[in-house]
Motif scaffolding. Structure first.
Motif, mmCIF file in Angstrom:
data_model
loop_
_atom_site.group_PDB
_atom_site.id
_atom_site.type_symbol
_atom_site.label_atom_id
_atom_site.label_comp_id
_atom_site.label_asym_id
_atom_site.label_seq_id
_atom_site.Cartn_x
_atom_site.Cartn_y
_atom_site.Cartn_z
ATOM 1 N N MET A 1 0.839 -1.240 0.214
ATOM 2 C CA MET A 1 0.018 -0.019 -0.041
ATOM 3 C C MET A 1 1.002 1.347 0.240
ATOM 4 O O MET A 1 1.776 1.196 0.939
ATOM 5 N N TYR A 2 0.823 1.897 -0.999
ATOM 6 C CA TYR A 2 1.668 3.251 -1.283
ATOM 7 C C TYR A 2 0.997 4.607 -0.620
ATOM 8 O O TYR A 2 1.991 5.592 -0.524
ATOM 9 N N ASP A 3 -0.189 4.529 -0.411
ATOM 10 C CA ASP A 3 -0.987 5.646 0.159
ATOM 11 C C ASP A 3 -1.153 5.651 1.472
ATOM 12 O O ASP A 3 -1.930 5.123 2.136
ATOM 13 N N THR A 4 -0.180 6.111 2.458
ATOM 14 C CA THR A 4 -0.137 6.288 3.725
ATOM 15 C C THR A 4 -1.321 6.916 4.512
ATOM 16 O O THR A 4 -1.884 6.251 5.533
ATOM 17 N N TRP A 5 -1.976 7.922 3.926
ATOM 18 C CA TRP A 5 -2.904 9.051 4.317
ATOM 19 C C TRP A 5 -4.125 8.391 3.952
ATOM 20 O O TRP A 5 -5.248 8.862 4.330
ATOM 21 N N LYS A 6 -4.225 7.240 3.196
ATOM 22 C CA LYS A 6 -5.791 6.948 2.760
ATOM 23 C C LYS A 6 -6.709 6.469 3.914
ATOM 24 O O LYS A 6 -7.553 7.171 3.634
ATOM 25 N N GLY A 7 -6.241 6.045 4.870
ATOM 26 C CA GLY A 7 -7.151 5.590 6.061
ATOM 27 C C GLY A 7 -7.624 7.038 6.777
ATOM 28 O O GLY A 7 -8.776 7.028 7.381
ATOM 29 N N PHE A 8 -6.784 8.176 6.921
ATOM 30 C CA PHE A 8 -7.129 9.292 7.436
ATOM 31 C C PHE A 8 -7.851 10.183 6.623
ATOM 32 O O PHE A 8 -8.418 11.285 7.244
ATOM 33 N N ARG A 9 -7.946 10.101 5.549
ATOM 34 C CA ARG A 9 -8.393 11.194 4.620
ATOM 35 C C ARG A 9 -10.337 11.103 4.902
ATOM 36 O O ARG A 9 -10.791 12.130 5.096
ATOM 37 N N GLY A 10 -10.660 9.848 4.890
ATOM 38 C CA GLY A 10 -12.043 9.854 5.117
ATOM 39 C C GLY A 10 -12.420 10.347 6.562
ATOM 40 O O GLY A 10 -13.450 11.075 6.691
ATOM 41 N N LEU A 11 -11.753 10.011 7.507
ATOM 42 C CA LEU A 11 -12.044 10.472 8.805
ATOM 43 C C LEU A 11 -11.716 12.154 9.009
ATOM 44 O O LEU A 11 -12.686 12.715 9.512
ATOM 45 N N PHE A 12 -10.660 12.774 8.229
ATOM 46 C CA PHE A 12 -10.625 14.216 8.345
ATOM 47 C C PHE A 12 -11.554 14.904 7.351
ATOM 48 O O PHE A 12 -12.110 15.862 7.841
ATOM 49 N N LYS A 13 -11.899 14.200 6.453
ATOM 50 C CA LYS A 13 -13.253 14.772 5.538
ATOM 51 C C LYS A 13 -14.539 14.949 6.394
ATOM 52 O O LYS A 13 -14.978 15.914 6.500
ATOM 53 N N GLY A 14 -14.728 13.872 7.078
ATOM 54 C CA GLY A 14 -15.969 13.948 8.121
ATOM 55 C C GLY A 14 -15.828 14.727 9.141
ATOM 56 O O GLY A 14 -16.684 15.687 9.341
ATOM 57 N N MET A 15 -14.751 14.837 9.799
ATOM 58 C CA MET A 15 -14.252 15.850 10.824
ATOM 59 C C MET A 15 -14.499 17.197 10.474
ATOM 60 O O MET A 15 -15.167 18.132 11.163
ATOM 61 N N SER A 16 -13.730 17.518 9.055
ATOM 62 C CA SER A 16 -13.592 19.193 8.835
ATOM 63 C C SER A 16 -15.110 19.270 8.348
ATOM 64 O O SER A 16 -15.349 20.609 8.658
ATOM 65 N N THR A 17 -15.684 18.413 7.875
ATOM 66 C CA THR A 17 -17.191 18.960 7.518
ATOM 67 C C THR A 17 -18.237 19.333 8.395
ATOM 68 O O THR A 17 -18.888 20.373 8.438
ATOM 69 N N TYR A 18 -18.253 18.228 9.266
ATOM 70 C CA TYR A 18 -19.244 18.354 10.519
ATOM 71 C C TYR A 18 -18.761 18.971 11.740
ATOM 72 O O TYR A 18 -19.717 19.468 12.615
ATOM 73 N N ILE B 1 -17.442 25.343 13.633
ATOM 74 C CA ILE B 1 -16.592 26.155 14.680
ATOM 75 C C ILE B 1 -15.879 27.190 14.065
ATOM 76 O O ILE B 1 -15.877 28.400 14.505
ATOM 77 N N ILE B 2 -15.265 27.203 12.826
ATOM 78 C CA ILE B 2 -14.431 28.048 12.381
ATOM 79 C C ILE B 2 -15.489 29.164 11.823
ATOM 80 O O ILE B 2 -15.231 30.497 11.999
ATOM 81 N N SER B 3 -16.400 28.820 11.240
ATOM 82 C CA SER B 3 -17.449 29.682 10.822
ATOM 83 C C SER B 3 -18.084 30.664 11.745
ATOM 84 O O SER B 3 -18.052 32.033 11.689
ATOM 85 N N ILE B 4 -18.206 30.132 12.986
ATOM 86 C CA ILE B 4 -18.667 31.082 14.254
ATOM 87 C C ILE B 4 -17.791 31.947 14.666
ATOM 88 O O ILE B 4 -17.795 32.987 15.078
ATOM 89 N N LEU B 5 -16.242 31.340 14.829
ATOM 90 C CA LEU B 5 -15.179 32.196 15.163
ATOM 91 C C LEU B 5 -15.000 33.335 14.401
ATOM 92 O O LEU B 5 -14.860 34.366 14.582
#
Length: 104
Positions: free
Chosen positions: A1-18, A23-27
């Motif tokens: 597996m050459y993409d080390t960040w593959k597992g983190f991308r989905g998690l980060f996408k959901g975390m950043s979206t929801y 939080i950034i918008s309110i700040l």
């Protein structure tokens, strides 16, 4: 597996979206509330430069971390460079061989 960040991308996408975007918008709404136009524009430019520098730093660090965490990518890049060198060597060798054949 050459993409080390593959597992983190989905998690980060959901975390950043929801989580992060609301939080950034309110700040940012509080940061830009009741401000004159020149100050608003200055703050917006500073914020954009800050975000751009953060993206560039994350990109640079992720490239370095990827090489450390996944040595197969480094080996693959070496293999590609070696193949390119071999192609150049044979291409240059073919032209010199054709010159030798024409001399005979």
């Amino acid at each position: 597996m050459y993409d080390t960040w593959k597992g983190f991308r989905g998690l980060f996408k959901g975390m950043s979206t929801y989580i992060l975007l609301p939080i950034i918008s309110i700040l940012l709404a509080e940061y830009f509330k009741d401000v004159a136009w020149p100050i608003l524009i200055t703050r917006a430019i500073v914020l954009m430069l800050f975000c751009l520098s953060m993206v560039m730093m994350i990109f640079v660090f992720s490239m370095g971390i990827t090489d450390i965490l996944n040595p197969e990518i480094r080996d693959l890049r070496r293999l590609i460079r070696d193949i390119e060198d071999i192609k150049v060597f044979f291409r240059d060798g073919d032209s010199s061989l054709s010159l030798l054949k024409n001399d005979k």
